[in-house]
Design an enzyme around this catalytic site. Structure first.
Site, PDB file in Angstrom:
ATOM      1  N   ARG A 136      45.545   7.671  -2.675  1.00 52.40           N
ATOM      2  CA  ARG A 136      44.114   8.272  -2.321  1.00 52.40           C
ATOM      3  C   ARG A 136      43.507   9.101  -3.538  1.00 52.40           C
ATOM      4  O   ARG A 136      44.411   9.503  -4.511  1.00 52.40           O
ATOM      5  CB  ARG A 136      44.410   9.344  -1.266  1.00 52.40           C
ATOM      6  N   GLU A 171      35.118   9.921  -3.744  1.00 52.34           N
ATOM      7  CA  GLU A 171      34.615   8.644  -3.494  1.00 52.34           C
ATOM      8  C   GLU A 171      33.640   8.317  -2.330  1.00 52.34           C
ATOM      9  O   GLU A 171      33.590   9.201  -1.387  1.00 52.34           O
ATOM     10  CB  GLU A 171      36.053   7.953  -2.714  1.00 52.34           C
ATOM     11  N   HIS A 183      38.035   0.484  -2.991  1.00 54.42           N
ATOM     12  CA  HIS A 183      39.034   0.699  -2.011  1.00 54.42           C
ATOM     13  C   HIS A 183      39.135  -0.321  -1.123  1.00 54.42           C
ATOM     14  O   HIS A 183      38.804  -0.510   0.183  1.00 54.42           O
ATOM     15  CB  HIS A 183      38.297   1.932  -0.886  1.00 54.42           C
TER      16      HIS A 183
END
Lengths: 297, 297
Positions: A210, A239, A258
């Site tokens: 993450r 993000e 991602h």
């Protein structure tokens, strides 16, 4: 058992005995009660509306992480995840980026000129005898170990019960530091200036966990100083990474949006996985991957 | 036995009983006779001068290919190559580029913007169930097979004795076509418009053999038409690829400057390999990897 199911062709094709499907879209929730919800592309705003329904007993999230769900869950609602759905692809993605940095693929992909000689080529290595430290060693780490063994890489796994001494020793010898940790209060910005400083000069950082695991200012400083050989980030903080972020456009930084677990047949695989879990729930069996909320993963 | 040895620190450090070293540079050749030459960074112009010396019995070339040598060799001079020195790195490089295309790393390395959604991400896959056809299946192909087995890739090897039917069947099912062929009269431009047309739409081409294996015009046409999903080229025709070549700057083309076997410790490894062969020659043993000149590899 009435269950909320994503309104997608792959999920509409499912036919699980004992399961009555009620289809939802990102902007539309069916009326009535549900025993559970198969969460796939469920926006955060919609989650609260789903969780507010009485008699909800479980949530099956098909994403790899469970960020956001634990804080929202009312008492008595069980959370299941679907890590099997993602582990294999993420392990292959990890192998891909570990190899890509060694073979110079990031800078060569950006080049429009034939580099000549060692100085222009830049450093090149294979994974043979490479010290790869996997921080957050679990299902994916084990799968990655199987993938990398024939390459001769030396894998070291750090887990939640690793001691500070073990962590320090691993960081000091790492050529590649791969983050697969879940995001919890204990792991937020766990990779800070101190940790980066413990790495050998020229070591690479890979974050497939993450974005918030890494202190972005410390990362930038370590890249600018040259202490860090480079970085591969599938997750960022913030993000999505804004267009003006100074991490873009570097020859030793690869940013992927991602997609570590994404494949073209993702929805198909997700629906297939959901069908298996739904069958178990309909038969009164306990599905795998019940999330231990107190641990946070 | 007096032997020409590259004037490099890694080779000067060698001490092989029975071998008297005479060091050469790219622009300087010692006087006298030599039983053999360890060829490493030996320019073409220098080769003819070496081969003109009387009493030369053998050439050990430490490069992966043997282009140029067979045509130059006088009768009675034996050529040895050093494929072990390169096989492992090339196999790892092949795995790296096969994974890189599947994980979108070429276009993501070029991006300066966070791609959102499947359309912007482009196609993504892992090597699981991927049909990889290795044209020129030998030492490197076998090593690659070992590397890719845990990924679930399906490897098919084509060899010099493969029939046209076998080749046609392999091309028709290939997701990835990897060229590891040597360059001979029989393989020059073996990948032409006809061969590219036999591939499935979206298939990828990887050339780690020699640039002249591929018809450059046909390659460009197949890329422009979209029939070919993309290409990864470690070797080109011409090589080096000129700056103005239309292959540069594409999001589905990765050009690496003939570095598939290069690692930072390359000279060290080459010197170590040479020491082993020199020892065998000094003891009158037959070293491995005598080149069969009539085959051309």
């Amino acid at each position: 058992m009435r269950v909320l199911i994503p309104d997608l062709p792959e999920f509409r094709a499912l036919d699980v005995p004992g399961i009555e499907a009620a289809y939802y879209r990102a902007d539309q929730l069916p009326d009535g009660d549900f025993a559970g919800v198969v969460a796939w592309g469920l926006p955060r705003a919609m989650r609260e509306r789903v969780l507010a329904r009485p008699n909800l007993k479980w949530v099956l999230t098909l994403t790899a992480g469970i960020d956001g769900w634990p804080d929202l869950l009312p008492p008595g609602v069980t959370l299941y995840n679907a890590h099997e759905l993602h582990d294999a692809a993420v392990a292959q993605h990890a192998a891909a980026v570990l190899l890509a940095s060694g073979r110079g693929l990031i800078r060569f992909a950006q080049a429009r000129h034939w580099a000549r000689g060692a100085a222009e080529h830049g450093p090149l290595w294979t994974l043979k005898d490479r010290q790869v430290v996997v921080w957050g060693y679990g299902h994916i780490g084990r799968e990655l170990g199987d993938l990398l063994a024939p390459f001769g890489a030396q894998l070291t796994g750090l887990r939640s019960h690793s001691t500070p001494q073990e962590i320090g020793a691993a960081l000091a010898m790492a050529d590649d530091l791969l983050l697969l940790l879940p995001l919890t209060d204990a792991t937020r910005q766990i990779v800070n200036a101190d940790v980066l400083g413990q790495l050998r000069p020229g070591a690479w950082l890979y974050n497939l966990g993450r974005g918030e695991l890494v202190d972005p200012a410390a990362l930038l400083t370590a890249l600018d100083s040259g202490h860090l050989g480079g970085a591969v980030l599938d997750v960022t903080d913030p993000e999505p990474l804004p267009d003006h972020d100074p991490l873009w456009g570097r020859s030793n930084v690869l940013i992927t949006p991602h997609i570590a677990s994404t494949t073209a047949d993702m929805s198909q695989r997700a629906a297939g996985y959901a069908a298996g879990v739904l069958g178990q729930l309909a038969r009164g069996e306990e599905p795998p991957n019940k999330v231990e909320l107190e641990k946070g993963y």
